[in-house]
Design a protein around this motif. Structure first.
Motif, PDB file in Angstrom:
ATOM      1  N   LEU A 250       0.844  -1.197   0.000  1.00  0.00           N
ATOM      2  CA  LEU A 250       0.000   0.000   0.000  1.00  0.00           C
ATOM      3  C   LEU A 250       0.881   1.250   0.000  1.00  0.00           C
ATOM      4  CD1 LEU A 250      -2.602  -0.937   2.762  1.00  0.00           C
ATOM      5  CD2 LEU A 250      -3.054  -0.734   0.315  1.00  0.00           C
ATOM      6  N   PRO A 251       0.381   2.353  -0.530  1.00  0.00           N
ATOM      7  CA  PRO A 251       1.119   3.619  -0.414  1.00  0.00           C
ATOM      8  C   PRO A 251       1.354   3.945   1.058  1.00  0.00           C
ATOM      9  CG  PRO A 251      -0.666   3.834  -1.991  1.00  0.00           C
ATOM     10  CD  PRO A 251      -0.834   2.497  -1.329  1.00  0.00           C
ATOM     11  N   ARG A 252       2.438   4.617   1.363  1.00  0.00           N
ATOM     12  CA  ARG A 252       2.869   4.819   2.752  1.00  0.00           C
ATOM     13  C   ARG A 252       1.818   5.514   3.610  1.00  0.00           C
ATOM     14  NH1 ARG A 252       3.969   9.749   3.817  1.00  0.00           N
ATOM     15  NH2 ARG A 252       4.405  11.221   2.165  1.00  0.00           N
ATOM     16  N   GLN A 253       1.108   6.515   3.084  1.00  0.00           N
ATOM     17  CA  GLN A 253       0.096   7.217   3.865  1.00  0.00           C
ATOM     18  C   GLN A 253      -1.074   6.282   4.197  1.00  0.00           C
ATOM     19  OE1 GLN A 253      -0.254  10.161   5.310  1.00  0.00           O
ATOM     20  NE2 GLN A 253       1.441  11.354   4.497  1.00  0.00           N
ATOM     21  N   GLN A 254      -1.487   5.482   3.228  1.00  0.00           N
ATOM     22  CA  GLN A 254      -2.587   4.544   3.463  1.00  0.00           C
ATOM     23  C   GLN A 254      -2.170   3.497   4.488  1.00  0.00           C
ATOM     24  OE1 GLN A 254      -4.069   2.863  -0.184  1.00  0.00           O
ATOM     25  NE2 GLN A 254      -4.628   4.865  -1.034  1.00  0.00           N
ATOM     26  N   ARG A 255      -0.950   2.962   4.325  1.00  0.00           N
ATOM     27  CA  ARG A 255      -0.460   1.948   5.261  1.00  0.00           C
ATOM     28  C   ARG A 255      -0.377   2.529   6.667  1.00  0.00           C
ATOM     29  NH1 ARG A 255       4.123   0.270   2.853  1.00  0.00           N
ATOM     30  NH2 ARG A 255       5.390   1.793   3.922  1.00  0.00           N
ATOM     31  N   ALA A 256       0.140   3.736   6.796  1.00  0.00           N
ATOM     32  CA  ALA A 256       0.253   4.372   8.112  1.00  0.00           C
ATOM     33  C   ALA A 256      -1.128   4.568   8.729  1.00  0.00           C
ATOM     34  CB  ALA A 256       0.983   5.703   7.986  1.00  0.00           C
ATOM     35  N   ALA A 257      -2.095   5.020   7.941  1.00  0.00           N
ATOM     36  CA  ALA A 257      -3.447   5.235   8.456  1.00  0.00           C
ATOM     37  C   ALA A 257      -4.077   3.918   8.925  1.00  0.00           C
ATOM     38  CB  ALA A 257      -4.316   5.894   7.389  1.00  0.00           C
ATOM     39  N   VAL A 258      -3.901   2.861   8.152  1.00  0.00           N
ATOM     40  CA  VAL A 258      -4.466   1.556   8.518  1.00  0.00           C
ATOM     41  C   VAL A 258      -3.798   1.017   9.788  1.00  0.00           C
ATOM     42  CG1 VAL A 258      -4.628  -0.876   7.801  1.00  0.00           C
ATOM     43  CG2 VAL A 258      -5.258   0.944   6.211  1.00  0.00           C
ATOM     44  N   VAL A 259      -2.489   1.138   9.871  1.00  0.00           N
ATOM     45  CA  VAL A 259      -1.764   0.670  11.065  1.00  0.00           C
ATOM     46  C   VAL A 259      -2.227   1.443  12.292  1.00  0.00           C
ATOM     47  CG1 VAL A 259       0.496   0.636  12.181  1.00  0.00           C
ATOM     48  CG2 VAL A 259       0.255  -0.211   9.857  1.00  0.00           C
ATOM     49  N   LEU A 260      -2.312   2.762  12.168  1.00  0.00           N
ATOM     50  CA  LEU A 260      -2.728   3.569  13.316  1.00  0.00           C
ATOM     51  C   LEU A 260      -4.169   3.270  13.717  1.00  0.00           C
ATOM     52  CD1 LEU A 260      -1.095   6.949  12.307  1.00  0.00           C
ATOM     53  CD2 LEU A 260      -0.415   5.480  14.206  1.00  0.00           C
ATOM     54  N   ARG A 261      -5.037   3.019  12.743  1.00  0.00           N
ATOM     55  CA  ARG A 261      -6.450   2.789  13.044  1.00  0.00           C
ATOM     56  C   ARG A 261      -6.698   1.404  13.627  1.00  0.00           C
ATOM     57  NH1 ARG A 261     -10.531   3.241  15.299  1.00  0.00           N
ATOM     58  NH2 ARG A 261     -12.575   3.084  14.364  1.00  0.00           N
ATOM     59  N   PHE A 262      -6.167   0.373  12.968  1.00  0.00           N
ATOM     60  CA  PHE A 262      -6.533  -0.985  13.354  1.00  0.00           C
ATOM     61  C   PHE A 262      -5.510  -1.674  14.254  1.00  0.00           C
ATOM     62  CE2 PHE A 262      -8.832  -0.116   9.399  1.00  0.00           C
ATOM     63  CZ  PHE A 262     -10.117  -0.272   9.880  1.00  0.00           C
ATOM     64  N   TYR A 263      -4.265  -1.251  14.216  1.00  0.00           N
ATOM     65  CA  TYR A 263      -3.278  -1.883  15.089  1.00  0.00           C
ATOM     66  C   TYR A 263      -3.104  -1.075  16.372  1.00  0.00           C
ATOM     67  CZ  TYR A 263       0.781  -4.329  16.765  1.00  0.00           C
ATOM     68  OH  TYR A 263       1.624  -5.044  17.546  1.00  0.00           O
ATOM     69  N   GLU A 264      -2.961   0.242  16.220  1.00  0.00           N
ATOM     70  CA  GLU A 264      -2.798   1.098  17.393  1.00  0.00           C
ATOM     71  C   GLU A 264      -4.144   1.497  17.997  1.00  0.00           C
ATOM     72  OE1 GLU A 264       0.038   2.180  18.952  1.00  0.00           O
ATOM     73  OE2 GLU A 264       1.191   0.857  17.638  1.00  0.00           O
ATOM     74  N   ASP A 265      -5.260   1.224  17.282  1.00  0.00           N
ATOM     75  CA  ASP A 265      -6.618   1.494  17.743  1.00  0.00           C
ATOM     76  C   ASP A 265      -6.830   2.974  18.083  1.00  0.00           C
ATOM     77  OD1 ASP A 265      -9.223   0.657  18.182  1.00  0.00           O
ATOM     78  OD2 ASP A 265      -8.891   0.313  20.322  1.00  0.00           O
ATOM     79  N   LEU A 266      -6.312   3.842  17.209  1.00  0.00           N
ATOM     80  CA  LEU A 266      -6.496   5.273  17.403  1.00  0.00           C
ATOM     81  C   LEU A 266      -7.727   5.730  16.631  1.00  0.00           C
ATOM     82  CD1 LEU A 266      -2.818   6.518  16.938  1.00  0.00           C
ATOM     83  CD2 LEU A 266      -4.012   5.979  19.066  1.00  0.00           C
ATOM     84  N   ASP A 267      -8.345   6.817  17.100  1.00  0.00           N
ATOM     85  CA  ASP A 267      -9.497   7.343  16.360  1.00  0.00           C
ATOM     86  C   ASP A 267      -9.011   8.257  15.240  1.00  0.00           C
ATOM     87  OD1 ASP A 267      -8.971   9.856  17.478  1.00  0.00           O
ATOM     88  OD2 ASP A 267     -10.423   9.590  19.076  1.00  0.00           O
ATOM     89  N   TYR A 268      -9.944   8.673  14.392  1.00  0.00           N
ATOM     90  CA  TYR A 268      -9.584   9.445  13.202  1.00  0.00           C
ATOM     91  C   TYR A 268      -8.904  10.770  13.556  1.00  0.00           C
ATOM     92  CZ  TYR A 268     -12.358   6.108  10.549  1.00  0.00           C
ATOM     93  OH  TYR A 268     -12.836   4.963   9.972  1.00  0.00           O
ATOM     94  N   ALA A 269      -9.352  11.406  14.625  1.00  0.00           N
ATOM     95  CA  ALA A 269      -8.766  12.693  15.019  1.00  0.00           C
ATOM     96  C   ALA A 269      -7.295  12.520  15.411  1.00  0.00           C
ATOM     97  CB  ALA A 269      -9.557  13.304  16.169  1.00  0.00           C
ATOM     98  N   GLU A 270      -7.000  11.474  16.172  1.00  0.00           N
ATOM     99  CA  GLU A 270      -5.610  11.229  16.576  1.00  0.00           C
ATOM    100  C   GLU A 270      -4.736  10.899  15.367  1.00  0.00           C
ATOM    101  OE1 GLU A 270      -5.743   9.313  20.972  1.00  0.00           O
ATOM    102  OE2 GLU A 270      -6.788   8.173  19.406  1.00  0.00           O
ATOM    103  N   ILE A 271      -5.255  10.092  14.463  1.00  0.00           N
ATOM    104  CA  ILE A 271      -4.508   9.732  13.257  1.00  0.00           C
ATOM    105  C   ILE A 271      -4.244  10.978  12.419  1.00  0.00           C
ATOM    106  CG2 ILE A 271      -4.542   8.392  11.119  1.00  0.00           C
ATOM    107  CD1 ILE A 271      -6.374   6.376  12.650  1.00  0.00           C
ATOM    108  N   ALA A 272      -5.251  11.816  12.283  1.00  0.00           N
ATOM    109  CA  ALA A 272      -5.099  13.055  11.509  1.00  0.00           C
ATOM    110  C   ALA A 272      -4.009  13.930  12.121  1.00  0.00           C
ATOM    111  CB  ALA A 272      -6.425  13.807  11.455  1.00  0.00           C
TER     112      ALA A 272
END
Length: 166
Positions: free
Chosen positions: A114-136
């Motif tokens: 995956l492109p790096r931004q997409q991969r980072a967003a997926v990792v932060l959302r589903f692995y680190e269990d962060l919400d959208y505001a924190e990821i942003a």
């Protein structure tokens, strides 16, 4: 009314408890143990120099995770190369316990494509269990962009996983 001042947390104390999680995060973002180690080392060097400022933030972990992601992006830009991992899905061998390991490996290889931004967003959302505001906040983008990255990444993963199953 102001919050009471927090006791000063030393960098050595903080990092001794956080290094395994930061290394795991960096590996998931970079897709490579070497790149993860380099990103963490770069980020922690900078964090150590700025520790009085970093320790006063509301969430030093998020601040350093952002530094790790930025260090990886800077390294990638510096050398101007992109590593594309091609998955070689092993044959199904029935009841072999290595099948689950191979499946996990195949999923990781697809994720690392995956492109790096997409991969980072997926990792932060589903692995680190962060919400959208924190990821942003970590990725320095809007929440709508985070949702878009995750939506596109999951769509790409579905396509790749269905191809891998065929």
């Amino acid at each position: 009314m102001k919050d009471p001042p927090r006791p000063e947390l030393s960098f050595d104390t903080w990092i001794s408890t956080r290094i395994p999680e930061l290394m795991r995060f960096a590996y998931l973002v970079t897709g490579s143990q070497d790149a993860a180690e380099e990103a963490v080392q770069t980020a922690l060097s900078a964090a150590c120099e700025k520790w009085p400022k970093v320790s006063r933030t509301t969430d030093p972990d998020a601040y350093v995770r952002r530094m790790i992601a930025n260090a990886h992006v800077s390294q990638w830009r510096k050398f101007g190369k992109r590593i594309a991992v091609v998955a070689a899905v092993p044959e199904d061998r029935g009841g072999d316990p290595a099948d689950s390991i191979a499946t996990n490996d195949a999923v990781w290889r697809i994720c690392s494509a995956l492109p790096r931004q997409q991969r980072a967003a997926v990792v932060l959302r589903f692995y680190e269990d962060l919400d959208y505001a924190e990821i942003a906040r970590i990725l320095d983008v809007t929440e709508a962009t985070v949702r878009s990255h995750i939506h596109r990444a999951l769509a790409a993963l579905r396509v790749q996983l269905s191809r891998a199953e065929d």
